[in-house]
Design a protein around this motif. Structure first.
Motif, PDB file in Angstrom:
ATOM      1  N   GLY A 244       0.782  -1.224   0.000  1.00 56.27           N
ATOM      2  CA  GLY A 244       0.000   0.000   0.000  1.00 56.27           C
ATOM      3  C   GLY A 244       0.816   1.277   0.000  1.00 56.27           C
ATOM      4  N   THR A 245       0.435   2.204   0.876  1.00 59.98           N
ATOM      5  CA  THR A 245       1.045   3.524   0.922  1.00 59.98           C
ATOM      6  C   THR A 245       2.547   3.456   1.135  1.00 59.98           C
ATOM      7  OG1 THR A 245      -1.007   4.505   1.761  1.00 59.98           O
ATOM      8  CG2 THR A 245       1.009   5.737   2.131  1.00 59.98           C
TER       9      THR A 245
ATOM     10  N   GLY B 263       3.881   3.085  -2.164  1.00 59.11           N
ATOM     11  CA  GLY B 263       3.271   3.915  -3.190  1.00 59.11           C
ATOM     12  C   GLY B 263       2.261   3.199  -4.047  1.00 59.11           C
TER      13      GLY B 263
ATOM     14  N   GLY C  20      -1.667   2.202  -4.644  1.00 58.24           N
ATOM     15  CA  GLY C  20      -3.052   2.446  -4.304  1.00 58.24           C
ATOM     16  C   GLY C  20      -3.930   1.597  -5.227  1.00 58.24           C
ATOM     17  N   ALA C  21      -5.189   1.483  -4.896  1.00 57.55           N
ATOM     18  CA  ALA C  21      -5.832   2.218  -3.832  1.00 57.55           C
ATOM     19  C   ALA C  21      -6.927   1.350  -3.235  1.00 57.55           C
ATOM     20  CB  ALA C  21      -6.426   3.513  -4.371  1.00 57.55           C
TER      21      ALA C  21
ATOM     22  N   GLU D 242      -5.917   3.677   1.645  1.00 60.20           N
ATOM     23  CA  GLU D 242      -5.133   4.630   0.863  1.00 60.20           C
ATOM     24  C   GLU D 242      -5.994   5.786   0.375  1.00 60.20           C
ATOM     25  OE1 GLU D 242      -3.141   0.855   1.123  1.00 60.20           O
ATOM     26  OE2 GLU D 242      -5.043   1.245   0.122  1.00 60.20           O
TER      27      GLU D 242
ATOM     28  N   TYR E  85      -6.544   8.106   3.294  1.00 59.58           N
ATOM     29  CA  TYR E  85      -5.279   8.805   3.555  1.00 59.58           C
ATOM     30  C   TYR E  85      -5.136   9.992   2.608  1.00 59.58           C
ATOM     31  CZ  TYR E  85      -0.247   9.146   4.646  1.00 59.58           C
ATOM     32  OH  TYR E  85       0.985   9.568   5.052  1.00 59.58           O
ATOM     33  N   ARG E  86      -5.419   9.761   1.345  1.00 62.53           N
ATOM     34  CA  ARG E  86      -5.303  10.832   0.355  1.00 62.53           C
ATOM     35  C   ARG E  86      -6.405  11.881   0.531  1.00 62.53           C
ATOM     36  NH1 ARG E  86      -2.063  11.071  -4.052  1.00 62.53           N
ATOM     37  NH2 ARG E  86      -2.727  12.327  -5.847  1.00 62.53           N
TER      38      ARG E  86
ATOM     39  N   GLU F  75      -5.053   4.315 -10.252  1.00 64.56           N
ATOM     40  CA  GLU F  75      -4.029   3.583  -9.504  1.00 64.56           C
ATOM     41  C   GLU F  75      -4.266   2.077  -9.556  1.00 64.56           C
ATOM     42  OE1 GLU F  75      -1.156   4.467  -7.549  1.00 64.56           O
ATOM     43  OE2 GLU F  75      -1.383   6.116  -8.963  1.00 64.56           O
TER      44      GLU F  75
END
Length: 321
Positions: free
Chosen positions: A145-146, A149, A151-152, A156, A159-160, A234
């Protein structure tokens, strides 16, 4: 009569299923959390043993009667873990040949018509795996995941979303209706209180809040729409990474879409499809609400040497579903 075992080992529970060669379910069992990253390998063995014991008892067979077994293991991410994973499975007393895969691959086995292609998971988190027709070459992302880098999943996405709500509060971007929606949902005093509580941990804003973003997007908020577009793109990029690894670009492949995020429908799947078709125009995206343990049983049949035709595979899946 021949018997086959499938076990799906997850972070919250472990499920076992025993069937005959026609896919008729004979016994099920359930154990506790089995992901070794949280419960250790002793906990994994305990969960598998509980699930296996229940399934054998319900099926009224002996462990020696099982012809083949398949295991989908949450947290089985790297080749270096293979030896200890095999040792843990051997410790539960199984006599039959078995195969083990990351649990995402179970969704691929059960969610595609021929048991090969790509599976993309987007639930609380996200992941992607692929297999060729012969189940020899595997494609994958890290599944972290985060941190890596990728996603999603819902985590995630939230979070964004909180990042852009923070941008809105600090006037880095124009106001977004998401701020008002989250303030109201969490009974915060205002946007500043929401962000203060989120960063200090007294507003627990996690994956379960992701539907708020889709609802706000449906009402036309451009920032929320942009977040959903980002998530779909993503997820498409995850699939594309695996497609490149397996040289699937020109093939008519199926991509199984697994997890709660895909319940949002075309809003999320549309940008994902556009991203995938730019690389693999013949790919077919299939929302697949499947029980992973079905894929584990199919893997167990494969481990025993049983070769199912596409028609037989379809029949077995239909019976189990």
């Amino acid at each position: 009569m021949k018997y086959y075992l499938g076990i799906d080992i997850g972070a919250t529970k472990t499920a076992a299923l025993i069937t005959d060669e026609n896919g008729n379910p004979l016994g099920t069992g359930q154990g506790g959390p089995g992901n070794h990253e949280t419960v250790g390998f002793e906990g994994m063995e305990k969960a598998m043993g509980e699930a296996l014991s229940g399934a054998i008892s319900n099926a009224n067979i002996r462990i020696e009667d099982i012809e083949g077994a398949g295991f989908g293991i949450g947290g089985y991410d790297w080749p270096a873990e293979e030896t200890i994973m095999r040792a843990s499975i051997n410790n539960i007393g199984l006599k039959a040949p078995f195969k083990m895969v990351n649990d995402v691959t179970l969704g691929l086995l059960a969610g595609t018509s021929e048991g090969w292609g790509v599976a993309v998971v987007s639930g609380t988190g996200c992941n992607c795996r692929g297999w060729d027709r012969e189940h020899i070459r595997e494609g994958r992302v890290t599944g972290y995941g985060t941190l890596m880098g990728e996603g999603a999943g819902a985590s995630e996405l939230i979070y964004r979303a909180m990042q852009v709500i923070g941008y809105s509060w600090s006037k880095r971007i124009p106001p977004t209706a998401l701020g008002d929606v989250f303030v109201k949902h969490f009974n915060a005093r205002n946007l500043e209180d929401l962000i203060e509580g989120y960063t200090n941990g007294y507003y627990q804003i996690g994956a379960e809040s992701a539907p708020l973003i889709f609802q706000t997007a449906e009402q036309g908020d451009s920032t929320a729409c942009g977040l959903v577009q980002w998530a779909g793109t993503e997820l498409g990029e995850l699939a594309n990474a695996v497609i490149r690894q397996l040289n699937f670009e020109t093939l008519e492949i199926e991509i199984a879409l697994i997890g709660s995020m895909f319940k949002s429908g075309e809003m999320l799947i549309g940008p994902m499809r556009e991203t995938v078709h730019a690389l693999a125009p013949k790919a077919k995206l299939i929302p697949a609400e499947v029980k992973p343990v079905i894929g584990a049983v199919l893997l167990g049949m494969e481990a025993s040497g049983l070769k199912l035709s596409n028609e037989e595979r379809t029949k077995v899946k239909a019976v189990l579903a």
